[in-house]
Structure formats: C-alpha cells, structure tokens
Enzyme design. Structure first.
Site, short mmCIF file in Angstrom:
data_model
loop_
_atom_site.label_atom_id
_atom_site.label_comp_id
_atom_site.label_asym_id
_atom_site.label_seq_id
_atom_site.Cartn_x
_atom_site.Cartn_y
_atom_site.Cartn_z
N CYS A 143 8.54 0.60 11.52
CA CYS A 143 7.82 1.38 10.34
C CYS A 143 8.69 2.16 9.66
O CYS A 143 8.71 2.82 8.46
CB CYS A 143 6.67 1.93 11.12
SG CYS A 143 7.10 3.05 12.57
N GLY A 202 -4.89 0.93 7.64
CA GLY A 202 -5.55 2.55 8.22
C GLY A 202 -6.55 2.76 7.22
O GLY A 202 -7.44 3.69 7.98
N GLY A 241 -0.45 0.77 12.35
CA GLY A 241 -0.56 -0.48 11.66
C GLY A 241 -0.24 -0.19 10.29
O GLY A 241 0.21 0.78 9.81
N SER A 242 -0.68 -1.19 9.36
CA SER A 242 -0.62 -1.04 7.80
C SER A 242 -1.38 0.27 7.38
O SER A 242 -2.41 0.56 7.67
CB SER A 242 -0.72 -2.18 7.35
OG SER A 242 -2.01 -2.57 7.38
N THR A 243 -0.86 0.41 6.24
CA THR A 243 -1.76 1.61 5.36
C THR A 243 -3.18 1.03 4.92
O THR A 243 -4.05 1.69 4.85
CB THR A 243 -0.84 2.29 4.22
OG1 THR A 243 0.53 2.97 4.78
CG2 THR A 243 -1.42 3.32 3.80
N GLU A 244 -2.79 -0.37 4.66
CA GLU A 244 -4.00 -0.99 4.18
C GLU A 244 -5.13 -0.83 5.17
O GLU A 244 -6.15 -0.57 4.98
CB GLU A 244 -3.63 -2.29 3.70
CG GLU A 244 -4.39 -3.01 3.02
CD GLU A 244 -3.86 -4.66 2.88
OE1 GLU A 244 -2.76 -4.82 3.05
OE2 GLU A 244 -4.52 -5.34 2.40
N GLU A 280 -1.00 6.14 12.60
CA GLU A 280 0.41 5.99 12.01
C GLU A 280 0.79 4.58 11.29
O GLU A 280 0.36 3.55 11.56
CB GLU A 280 1.02 5.92 13.43
CG GLU A 280 1.15 7.17 14.41
CD GLU A 280 1.84 8.33 13.67
OE1 GLU A 280 2.42 8.03 13.00
OE2 GLU A 280 1.55 9.33 14.18
P1 NAD Z 1 -1.87 -4.44 10.55
O1 NAD Z 1 -2.53 -3.30 10.12
O2 NAD Z 1 -2.25 -5.93 9.85
O3 NAD Z 1 -2.49 -4.50 11.98
C1 NAD Z 1 -2.25 -3.56 13.14
C2 NAD Z 1 -3.59 -3.76 13.99
O4 NAD Z 1 -4.94 -3.69 13.37
C3 NAD Z 1 -3.75 -5.09 14.60
O5 NAD Z 1 -3.97 -4.88 16.08
C4 NAD Z 1 -4.86 -5.72 13.97
O6 NAD Z 1 -5.63 -6.71 14.79
C5 NAD Z 1 -5.71 -4.62 13.74
N1 NAD Z 1 -6.64 -4.86 12.51
C6 NAD Z 1 -6.57 -5.64 11.37
N2 NAD Z 1 -7.64 -5.66 10.58
C7 NAD Z 1 -8.34 -4.86 11.36
C8 NAD Z 1 -9.63 -3.85 10.93
N3 NAD Z 1 -10.35 -4.32 9.68
N4 NAD Z 1 -10.19 -3.19 11.70
C9 NAD Z 1 -9.62 -2.62 12.73
N5 NAD Z 1 -8.30 -3.25 13.06
C10 NAD Z 1 -7.66 -4.11 12.47
O7 NAD Z 1 -0.29 -4.20 10.86
P2 NAD Z 1 0.84 -4.96 11.41
O8 NAD Z 1 0.93 -6.17 10.50
O9 NAD Z 1 0.21 -5.61 12.70
O10 NAD Z 1 1.78 -3.98 11.55
C11 NAD Z 1 2.84 -3.69 10.80
C12 NAD Z 1 2.42 -2.31 10.16
O11 NAD Z 1 2.45 -1.25 11.30
C13 NAD Z 1 3.51 -1.74 9.13
O12 NAD Z 1 2.88 -1.34 8.07
C14 NAD Z 1 4.21 -0.77 9.88
O13 NAD Z 1 4.74 0.34 9.12
C15 NAD Z 1 3.05 -0.19 10.67
N6 NAD Z 1 3.65 0.52 11.74
C16 NAD Z 1 3.46 2.02 11.79
C17 NAD Z 1 4.22 2.72 13.05
C18 NAD Z 1 3.96 4.30 12.85
O14 NAD Z 1 4.24 4.92 13.82
N7 NAD Z 1 3.91 4.78 11.57
C19 NAD Z 1 4.76 2.16 14.09
C20 NAD Z 1 4.79 0.68 13.94
C21 NAD Z 1 4.04 -0.19 12.87
#
Ligand code: NAD
Length: 514
Positions: free
Chosen positions: A319, A268, A263-266, A285
């Site tokens: 990503c 993460g 997911g997002s770095t934030e 990731e």
């Molecule tokens: P996001 O970080 O908003 O959400 C990702 C997941 O985290 C979702 O399932 C969400 O429900 C969960 N989540 C949200 N808040 C949480 C918390 N406080 N605690 C635990 N889980 C929580 O990201 P997104 O908007 O779904 O995806 C886009 C991001 O993912 C982009 O930054 C993209 O670059 C990244 N991404 C990275 C890769 C990689 O392999 N590096 C692959 C795909 C996407």
C-alpha cells in the site's frame, strides 16, 4: 481432491513452484478440509459452498475453502458476542497478556511453515515471508501482548461548579468496544490479520476475521494456533468467503461494534457506507500512491537501491510502495538508469524458490489490472525504460517496469496500480516537489532521500502523508503508528494509537457528598 498431487502435475514451467519440496506440515495443512472457525469449532459454510484457492506461480488449485455468507457471519458474530459478554470478559488483563504471548510463541514455533503457506498462497518469496511478514507479525503480537495491563484511565480534576455545594470525584475508564469485524487485503495476509486482531484482543474485544479470498490460508492456520494457545471459544472467529457476500455481511451486521478494514479505497467507501447503518466505529486503511523523492544531495549508493526496493518489494503490491519516483533534475538520468539496472538484475521466480526476488502477482485479475495500466501508460506516450510486459508462464508474472516521459494527468501517475510499476519524473525545487508529491487523492506515505537535514525538515512537514521516511522506505515497527491522510484512510494501525481505537472511554462521576 488431493491438492498436492494435482499441483505436482503442474506444467514444467520454470516459474512454477515445485510442490514436491513442501514441508510435511504444509502438506498436512493443505490436506485438511478448510472450514470456518466459529465458536471454537471448525464448521463448513451453511450453504456447503466452497471457493478455490490458487497458487499464483502456476494457476493450479491448492485447496478449496468454505465460502461463508451472511448466515455464517451471523453465527460467528453471535459467538463473538457470547464470548465478549461471557468468558472473555472475566479473563483478567494479565491472563490476556499470557494468552497473547503464548500465541506469539506458537506463531514463532511454526514460523517456517506459516511463511511457506504465505509464499504458496500469495506468491511472495518464502524468505521475505519469513524475515518480513512473520518476523514483524511475531513482534506485533508481543508488543500488543504488553498492553492489557497498561490500559489506564485517568483521575479527572473536576470542579463541578454547575451544582453549587456539591463535591464530585471523576474518573475516565477504558473499556473494550465489543465485537470487532476485521476485513483484510491479500498483500500481507498474516501481517494484516495481526495488525487488526492483536490490538483488538489486547483491548479485550472479540473478533470475526474475514481474510481476502485470494489468500485465506494463514488466517486459518492462525485460527488453529489461537485455539491451541487456549483462548476461550468464540473470542477469535474466522469466516472465509467472498467480499460482496461474507465481507459485506460482516460490515453491515448490527451485532458488530467496530469494523476495521484494509483494502482498496473503492471498497473502503462501501465499508464506510455499510457501517453507517448502526454507526459502527470504523478504521479504514486504504490505497496509496506514495512518492519517493531524491534530493540533489542524496547519497545515491543508498537512494538508488532504496528507490528500487521501495517499488519492487512484494512485487509492488504494497500500500505504501514508492510508486512515484521524483528526482532532482541534475541526478535524474543517473537515478533512472540506476533503478532500471536494479530492476534488470532482479531474479524472477516462484515463492518457494529461495533465490527469487520478484514473484508472481497474487491473481490473474491483479496481473490483468497491472497490464491494463501499463498499456494505458504506453498509449498516453509514457516510455518504459525497462519492463512493460507479462512473463511467459502459467503464473501471474509481470516484469518490473520503470516508466519515464510521464505527466501528472496520466492514470499511471495518479492511480494506484499495485504492481511492480514505477513512474519517474525530474523536479527543480522543494516548493514544486511538495506540490507535486501531494497531487494525488492518496496520502499514505512518502520518502525523502537526502543528506541535508535542513531540507528534510523543510520538506517533511509539507508532505500530506501518514508516514515520511528519510533515507529509507517501507520501514514498519510495532511502536510506530501507520495510516493515511486524505483518501488513504481513517485511523492508525500499530502503536498505542491502534490499541486506543478498540477502546471506549467511560467517564465516571461520583457525588462524594451523597
Ligand atoms: P479490496 O478492497 O478489493 O479487498 C479487501 C477486502 O475487502 C477483501 O477481504 C475483500 O474480500 C473485501 N471486500 C471486497 N468487497 C467488499 C464489500 N463490498 N464489502 C466488504 N468487504 C469487501 O482490496 P485488495 O485488492 O484485497 O487489496 C489491495 C488494496 O489494499 C490496495 O488498494 C492497497 O493499497 C490496500 N492496502 C492498504 C493497506 C494500508 O494499511 N493502508 C495495507 C495493505 C493493503
């Protein structure tokens, strides 16, 4: 509610999916209650709450999924623990392989239906879903299915000098980490679930999967197929729900041994903090702002469509998207015009339209985020060569957009937009471009477009990125580890490195004289 009928009454918007064309299997899936998979059974959330899942091409509600929270996560983790210590621990490696191959076969048999669900849920093209997401996911399940019988330890050449007169034999053994919590993003829902769950199961772990709330459908269908393949109950659990409730509860749960997050770095950062409580193992990731670098000897017949597809594939919601385009100054105008031309030629349309090349973004939130970045770019003096607007539709479309006149300090150059927006800049020499390419907090990937291997080998080692592609971009393979330097993450997906991240190493030391 009958989700299909409701959606059939969608506005006659030419960018909305025609749900009348859905496969019967997809209609049947949407018509079943969408509950949680815990301990081999489909159950509603303890709270009884549900959340809406929408079609990004029309904003119409497709279905309502159980909104799991901490209580449901607790039940799923307990089931995963029972399975890990019980039946799953007795399943021999060759049987794990057989189950995984059977699952891969089932996914393949249902690939068209899964691709349709993905297109409907995420907005991506059904053709891309079938030929990229599904094809790759099946390959990864098969590749990972080969690992269980190859997880070998080592014989260690121990000297044992600290206790004189004794003789020892020593070995290292690989053991599964335990219960894995997997939290994933929405851009490649089934594929990301596969990247996590296939190596975890190959290693002998059990899994609780929390898909993104925007795109839970293929994870739920995967759960059905896992049960059909014959995996013991509790080995694979799916808890749908919101990030701050279900996701955070899974990350913090003391019964989880490893968290794997995409997911997002934030978010993460929050995951790393939440996992620290019981020192879970962590793979994250995260985001990217990957450069596509066109050197002055590049083959432009390859580089121009390559650079365009690096950013516009999957609506830029990738990503490792090539969201920063750097071009040798003497080629800059040609490449800029060429990429803009490619963008102009892309056909907009909903996921179910097999001819559509650019679909809607996944949600209204994502569309608004991308539009906010476009607005910021224009305010700061960047010039949109093409695009720069939302599309008149009830869906979440944004025009493919190419910016020039940008500078390194602009948000649109530094931050991940995660949409069909690329910033283009000229450069003069290799040293300069290496510095510029590395000048963001991210380090996920990069591509170099050149016919000169010497220059490629000069530049590639200087790029602080987990993958460097040459004359291609966004190429993934089950054998090739994928992950980030810097704030793009910790650890690697795919390849043997990924399987290794779900294993502990145990040293066994035997006093042979005893
Ligand atoms: P996001 O970080 O908003 O959400 C990702 C997941 O985290 C979702 O399932 C969400 O429900 C969960 N989540 C949200 N808040 C949480 C918390 N406080 N605690 C635990 N889980 C929580 O990201 P997104 O908007 O779904 O995806 C886009 C991001 O993912 C982009 O930054 C993209 O670059 C990244 N991404 C990275 C890769 C990689 O392999 N590096 C692959 C795909 C996407």
């Amino acid at each position: 509610m009958d989700p299909v009928r409701t959606s059939r009454s969608a506005p006659t918007d030419r960018y909305a999916n025609d749900l009348g064309r859905l496969r019967p299997a997809t209609v049947a899936f949407l018509g079943r209650p969408r509950d949680l998979l815990i301990d081999g059974a489909w159950v509603p959330a303890a709270s009884g709450q549900r959340f809406e899942v929408r079609d990004p091409s029309s904003d119409q509600v497709l279905t309502r999924c159980a909104a799991g929270d901490a209580i449901d996560v607790d039940r799923a983790v307990a089931a995963a623990r029972r399975a890990f210590e019980g039946e799953w621990s007795r399943v021999k490696p060759c049987e794990r392989e057989r189950l995984m191959h059977r699952l891969a076969d089932l996914i393949e048999a249902h690939a068209d239906e899964l691709a349709e669900l993905e297109a409907l849920d995420n907005g991506k093209s059904v053709l891309m879903a079938r030929h990229v997401d599904l094809k790759h996911a099946i390959e990864v399940w098969r590749y990972m299915a080969g690992w269980p019988t190859k997880l070998e330890g080592k014989t260690l050449p121990i000297s044992g000098t600290l206790v004189p007169g004794h003789q020892y034999a020593a070995f290292s053994m690989l053991e599964p980490i335990g219960v894995v919590g997997a939290v994933i993003a929405w851009n490649f829902p089934l594929l990301l679930a596969t990247w996590k769950c296939a190596p975890a199961l190959a290693a002998g772990c059990t899994v609780v999967l929390k898909p993104a709330e925007e795109t839970p459908l293929t994870a739920l269908r995967l759960g059905e197929l896992v049960m059909e393949a014959g995996f013991p109950k509790g080995v694979f659990n799916v808890v749908t729900g919101l990030g701050p409730t279900a996701g955070a509860a899974l990350v913090a749960h003391p019964g989880v041994d490893k968290i794997t997050f995409t997911g997002s770095t934030e978010v993460g950062r929050l995951v790393v903090q939440g996992a620290a409580h019981n020192m879970k193992k962590v793979t994250v990731e995260l985001g990217g702002k990957s450069p596509a670098i066109v050197l002055e000897d590049a083959n432009l017949d390859l580089a121009i469509p390559g650079a365009a597809s690096a950013i516009f594939f999957n609506q830029g919601q990738v990503c490792c998207a090539g969201s920063r385009l750097y071009v040798a100054r003497k080629l800059f105008d040609r490449v800029l015009e060429g990429v803009a031309e490619q963008a102009r030629g892309l056909k907009l349309g909903p996921g179910l339209d097999a001819e559509a090349q650019v679909g809607p973004l996944v949600s209204s939130i994502q569309r608004d985020r991308v539009l906010r970045y476009i607005g910021l770019g224009l305010q700061r003096g960047a010039r949109a060569v093409i695009g720069g607007h939302a599309v008149e539709s009830s869906g979440y479309y944004v025009e493919p957009t190419v910016f020039t006149n940008v500078s390194a300090d602009m948000e649109i150059v530094q931050e991940e937009i995660f949409g069909p927006v690329v910033v283009a800049q000229p450069f003069d020499d290799l040293e300069e471009i290496a510095r510029t390419a590395n000048d963001t907090i991210y380090g996920l990937a990069a591509s170099i477009w050149s016919r000169d291997l010497n220059r490629v080998f000069q530049l590639a080692p200087k790029l602080r990125a987990g993958t460097v592609w040459v004359n291609c971009h966004n190429v993934l393979d089950p054998t090739m580890p994928f992950g980030g330097y810097k704030q793009s993450g910790w650890g690697r997906e795919l390849g043997g490195e990924s399987v290794r991240s779900y294993l502990e190493s145990k040293s066994l030391c035997i006093n042979v004289a005893g």
